[in-house]
Design a protein around this motif. Structure first.
Motif, PDB file in Angstrom:
ATOM      1  N   ASN A 137      17.721  -1.842   4.004  1.00  0.00           N
ATOM      2  CA  ASN A 137      18.445  -2.237   5.225  1.00  0.00           C
ATOM      3  C   ASN A 137      18.914  -3.692   5.127  1.00  0.00           C
ATOM      4  OD1 ASN A 137      17.813   0.326   6.055  1.00  0.00           O
ATOM      5  ND2 ASN A 137      16.479  -0.283   7.737  1.00  0.00           N
ATOM      6  N   ASP A 138      19.435  -4.028   3.932  1.00  0.00           N
ATOM      7  CA  ASP A 138      20.046  -5.329   3.633  1.00  0.00           C
ATOM      8  C   ASP A 138      19.059  -6.485   3.536  1.00  0.00           C
ATOM      9  OD1 ASP A 138      22.591  -4.175   3.448  1.00  0.00           O
ATOM     10  OD2 ASP A 138      22.942  -4.398   5.600  1.00  0.00           O
ATOM     11  N   HIS A 139      17.774  -6.195   3.462  1.00  0.00           N
ATOM     12  CA  HIS A 139      16.767  -7.231   3.245  1.00  0.00           C
ATOM     13  C   HIS A 139      16.148  -7.055   1.852  1.00  0.00           C
ATOM     14  CE1 HIS A 139      16.933  -8.628   7.390  1.00  0.00           C
ATOM     15  NE2 HIS A 139      16.871  -7.363   7.788  1.00  0.00           N
ATOM     16  N   ARG A 140      15.992  -8.147   1.123  1.00  0.00           N
ATOM     17  CA  ARG A 140      15.403  -8.094  -0.219  1.00  0.00           C
ATOM     18  C   ARG A 140      13.974  -7.556  -0.147  1.00  0.00           C
ATOM     19  NH1 ARG A 140      17.070 -11.168  -4.792  1.00  0.00           N
ATOM     20  NH2 ARG A 140      16.017 -10.319  -6.621  1.00  0.00           N
ATOM     21  N   ILE A 141      13.611  -6.693  -1.074  1.00  0.00           N
ATOM     22  CA  ILE A 141      12.262  -6.133  -1.091  1.00  0.00           C
ATOM     23  C   ILE A 141      11.587  -6.414  -2.427  1.00  0.00           C
ATOM     24  CG2 ILE A 141      12.651  -4.339   0.634  1.00  0.00           C
ATOM     25  CD1 ILE A 141      13.089  -2.334  -1.636  1.00  0.00           C
ATOM     26  N   LYS A 142      10.264  -6.487  -2.366  1.00  0.00           N
ATOM     27  CA  LYS A 142       9.438  -6.716  -3.548  1.00  0.00           C
ATOM     28  C   LYS A 142       8.217  -5.806  -3.472  1.00  0.00           C
ATOM     29  CE  LYS A 142      11.487 -10.220  -5.689  1.00  0.00           C
ATOM     30  NZ  LYS A 142      11.948 -10.113  -7.106  1.00  0.00           N
ATOM     31  N   THR A 143       7.635  -5.534  -4.613  1.00  0.00           N
ATOM     32  CA  THR A 143       6.408  -4.748  -4.646  1.00  0.00           C
ATOM     33  C   THR A 143       5.266  -5.523  -3.989  1.00  0.00           C
ATOM     34  OG1 THR A 143       5.792  -5.683  -6.783  1.00  0.00           O
ATOM     35  CG2 THR A 143       7.019  -3.614  -6.805  1.00  0.00           C
ATOM     36  N   SER A 144       4.173  -4.802  -3.762  1.00  0.00           N
ATOM     37  CA  SER A 144       2.986  -5.438  -3.188  1.00  0.00           C
ATOM     38  C   SER A 144       2.343  -6.386  -4.201  1.00  0.00           C
ATOM     39  CB  SER A 144       1.969  -4.382  -2.769  1.00  0.00           C
ATOM     40  OG  SER A 144       1.288  -3.864  -3.900  1.00  0.00           O
ATOM     41  N   HIS A 145       1.436  -7.221  -3.690  1.00  0.00           N
ATOM     42  CA  HIS A 145       0.692  -8.154  -4.545  1.00  0.00           C
ATOM     43  C   HIS A 145      -0.726  -7.657  -4.818  1.00  0.00           C
ATOM     44  CE1 HIS A 145       3.934 -11.024  -4.225  1.00  0.00           C
ATOM     45  NE2 HIS A 145       3.875 -10.959  -2.909  1.00  0.00           N
ATOM     46  N   THR A 146      -0.973  -6.388  -4.563  1.00  0.00           N
ATOM     47  CA  THR A 146      -2.313  -5.831  -4.753  1.00  0.00           C
ATOM     48  C   THR A 146      -2.790  -6.032  -6.186  1.00  0.00           C
ATOM     49  OG1 THR A 146      -1.831  -4.173  -3.070  1.00  0.00           O
ATOM     50  CG2 THR A 146      -3.690  -3.725  -4.521  1.00  0.00           C
ATOM     51  N   GLN A 147      -4.038  -6.474  -6.325  1.00  0.00           N
ATOM     52  CA  GLN A 147      -4.596  -6.773  -7.635  1.00  0.00           C
ATOM     53  C   GLN A 147      -5.708  -5.811  -8.048  1.00  0.00           C
ATOM     54  OE1 GLN A 147      -3.459  -9.394  -9.707  1.00  0.00           O
ATOM     55  NE2 GLN A 147      -1.826  -9.378  -8.178  1.00  0.00           N
ATOM     56  N   SER A 148      -6.124  -4.940  -7.153  1.00  0.00           N
ATOM     57  CA  SER A 148      -7.242  -4.044  -7.440  1.00  0.00           C
ATOM     58  C   SER A 148      -6.891  -2.622  -7.011  1.00  0.00           C
ATOM     59  CB  SER A 148      -8.499  -4.500  -6.698  1.00  0.00           C
ATOM     60  OG  SER A 148      -9.522  -3.526  -6.789  1.00  0.00           O
ATOM     61  N   VAL A 149      -7.189  -1.649  -7.869  1.00  0.00           N
ATOM     62  CA  VAL A 149      -6.902  -0.255  -7.499  1.00  0.00           C
ATOM     63  C   VAL A 149      -7.730   0.167  -6.290  1.00  0.00           C
ATOM     64  CG1 VAL A 149      -6.124   0.470  -9.785  1.00  0.00           C
ATOM     65  CG2 VAL A 149      -8.550   0.636  -9.200  1.00  0.00           C
ATOM     66  N   SER A 150      -8.862  -0.478  -6.063  1.00  0.00           N
ATOM     67  CA  SER A 150      -9.688  -0.116  -4.912  1.00  0.00           C
ATOM     68  C   SER A 150      -9.034  -0.489  -3.591  1.00  0.00           C
ATOM     69  CB  SER A 150     -11.072  -0.766  -5.012  1.00  0.00           C
ATOM     70  OG  SER A 150     -10.969  -2.175  -4.941  1.00  0.00           O
ATOM     71  N   ASN A 151      -8.004  -1.340  -3.651  1.00  0.00           N
ATOM     72  CA  ASN A 151      -7.250  -1.728  -2.455  1.00  0.00           C
ATOM     73  C   ASN A 151      -5.868  -1.091  -2.419  1.00  0.00           C
ATOM     74  OD1 ASN A 151      -9.314  -3.438  -1.563  1.00  0.00           O
ATOM     75  ND2 ASN A 151      -8.573  -5.108  -2.861  1.00  0.00           N
ATOM     76  N   ALA A 152      -5.648  -0.100  -3.262  1.00  0.00           N
ATOM     77  CA  ALA A 152      -4.306   0.448  -3.439  1.00  0.00           C
ATOM     78  C   ALA A 152      -4.109   1.766  -2.705  1.00  0.00           C
ATOM     79  CB  ALA A 152      -4.019   0.657  -4.924  1.00  0.00           C
ATOM     80  N   ALA A 250       2.829  -1.548  -8.730  1.00  0.00           N
ATOM     81  CA  ALA A 250       2.867  -2.996  -8.580  1.00  0.00           C
ATOM     82  C   ALA A 250       2.227  -3.627  -9.814  1.00  0.00           C
ATOM     83  CB  ALA A 250       2.118  -3.406  -7.313  1.00  0.00           C
ATOM     84  N   PRO A 251       2.749  -4.750 -10.283  1.00  0.00           N
ATOM     85  CA  PRO A 251       2.264  -5.326 -11.543  1.00  0.00           C
ATOM     86  C   PRO A 251       0.767  -5.576 -11.581  1.00  0.00           C
ATOM     87  CG  PRO A 251       4.280  -6.414 -10.845  1.00  0.00           C
ATOM     88  CD  PRO A 251       3.881  -5.511  -9.716  1.00  0.00           C
ATOM     89  N   GLY A 252       0.169  -5.939 -10.443  1.00  0.00           N
ATOM     90  CA  GLY A 252      -1.237  -6.300 -10.440  1.00  0.00           C
ATOM     91  C   GLY A 252      -2.195  -5.160 -10.705  1.00  0.00           C
ATOM     92  N   ILE A 253      -1.740  -3.920 -10.533  1.00  0.00           N
ATOM     93  CA  ILE A 253      -2.626  -2.775 -10.761  1.00  0.00           C
ATOM     94  C   ILE A 253      -2.124  -1.839 -11.847  1.00  0.00           C
ATOM     95  CG2 ILE A 253      -3.517  -2.818  -8.399  1.00  0.00           C
ATOM     96  CD1 ILE A 253      -1.746  -0.260  -7.921  1.00  0.00           C
ATOM     97  N   ALA A 254      -0.970  -2.140 -12.440  1.00  0.00           N
ATOM     98  CA  ALA A 254      -0.339  -1.199 -13.361  1.00  0.00           C
ATOM     99  C   ALA A 254      -1.244  -0.859 -14.545  1.00  0.00           C
ATOM    100  CB  ALA A 254       0.996  -1.757 -13.855  1.00  0.00           C
ATOM    101  N   SER A 255      -1.843  -1.852 -15.176  1.00  0.00           N
ATOM    102  CA  SER A 255      -2.653  -1.601 -16.366  1.00  0.00           C
ATOM    103  C   SER A 255      -3.861  -0.731 -16.037  1.00  0.00           C
ATOM    104  CB  SER A 255      -3.099  -2.926 -16.977  1.00  0.00           C
ATOM    105  OG  SER A 255      -3.926  -2.708 -18.111  1.00  0.00           O
TER     106      SER A 255
END
Length: 270
Positions: A137-152, A250-255
């Protein structure tokens, strides 16, 4: 194709017309394409309308649509072609569930370079083009900053129907069990386009789709990538048209998530 931003506006206009039809028109006739797999008259109507518009505005670009008949399919893919799912989430639409969308991408040599996902019942439009970021809706978006799968929050694709469904569902059920033991919540939305768009927007942290059909994935893949998501096959290799599966995270949980997916699928195959 130097005017990528111009073509993105073409795609947005085409998807907007499909979205208008989706939000104002009933499904019409509903018929089976296979085991528990359906197509509506509206799927075909949206595809025809979008294809006709794109053919007028950009006649040099090829076209691939989910509901094309076999004799309409291009046997040799052109360098550039539009890739359309007229209603991603048809079963949801038939049952009045608002998680459905028009999904349109432009691919170059089968690599998506722009995408639009219009979900009219949610009043959401997602779009992106390669190198220019992702927007809702015309606003820039980014993935979450989640760093742990337990919070995903992780969404998964539909369970399989049709040929070889029991074997495919052994993988899906094992994956559901493994995720339930590790992540905050597991979700199933019934639309790959929404799965990928919501990872891009950070509403969810990852999606795992054990399939890879171009009309389902192309628009969402470019939107997710442009938001900063890592989009791969289940083995961690960069996702492309030949991938077996589609994982966006999200990069923080991808691996960590890919380790879980790989171990789970290997245990079922073994």
């Amino acid at each position: 194709m130097n005017d990528l931003e111009g073509l993105l506006e073409v795609a947005r206009a085409a998807a907007a017309e499909g979205s208008r039809l989706l939000s104002t028109t009933g499904p019409g006739g509903v018929r089976a394409k296979g085991d528990r797999d359906f197509v509506t008259d509206l799927d075909v109507r949206i595809q025809s309308s979008v294809r006709e518009y794109l053919g007028r505005v950009a006649p040099e670009i090829g076209f691939l649509g989910e509901e094309l008949e076999p004799d309409e399919q291009e046997h040799d893919a052109p360098e550039y072609r539009w890739v359309l799912d007229p209603i991603d989430g048809t079963s949801n639409f038939i049952h009045g569930i608002p998680l459905c969308a028009v999904s349109l991408a432009l691919a170059q040599n089968d690599v998506p370079i722009l995408g639009v996902i219009a979900a009219p019942f949610l009043s959401l439009e997602y779009y992106a083009s390669a190198g220019h970021g992702a927007f809702c809706n015309d606003h820039r978006i980014k993935t979450s900053h989640t760093q742990s799968v337990s919070n995903a929050i992780v969404s998964i694709g539909d369970y399989a129907v049709g040929d070889n469904a029991p074997a495919k569902n052994r993988q899906r059920l094992a994956l559901t069990t493994a995720l339930a033991a590790e992540v905050e919540r597991v979700r199933m939305f019934g639309s790959a386009a929404i799965d990928l768009a919501w990872v891009a927007e950070g509403r969810t942290d990852a999606c795992i789709l054990l399939s890879n059909k171009p009309w389902d994935m192309s628009a969402g893949v470019v939107i997710a990538r442009e938001s900063g998501a890592l989009v791969t096959d289940s083995d961690g290799r960069r996702h492309d048209v030949g991938s077996a599966h589609t994982v966006a995270a999200a990069p923080g949980i991808a691996s960590a998530l890919l380790d879980l997916v790989g171990t789970t699928l290997a245990s079922v195959q073994g």
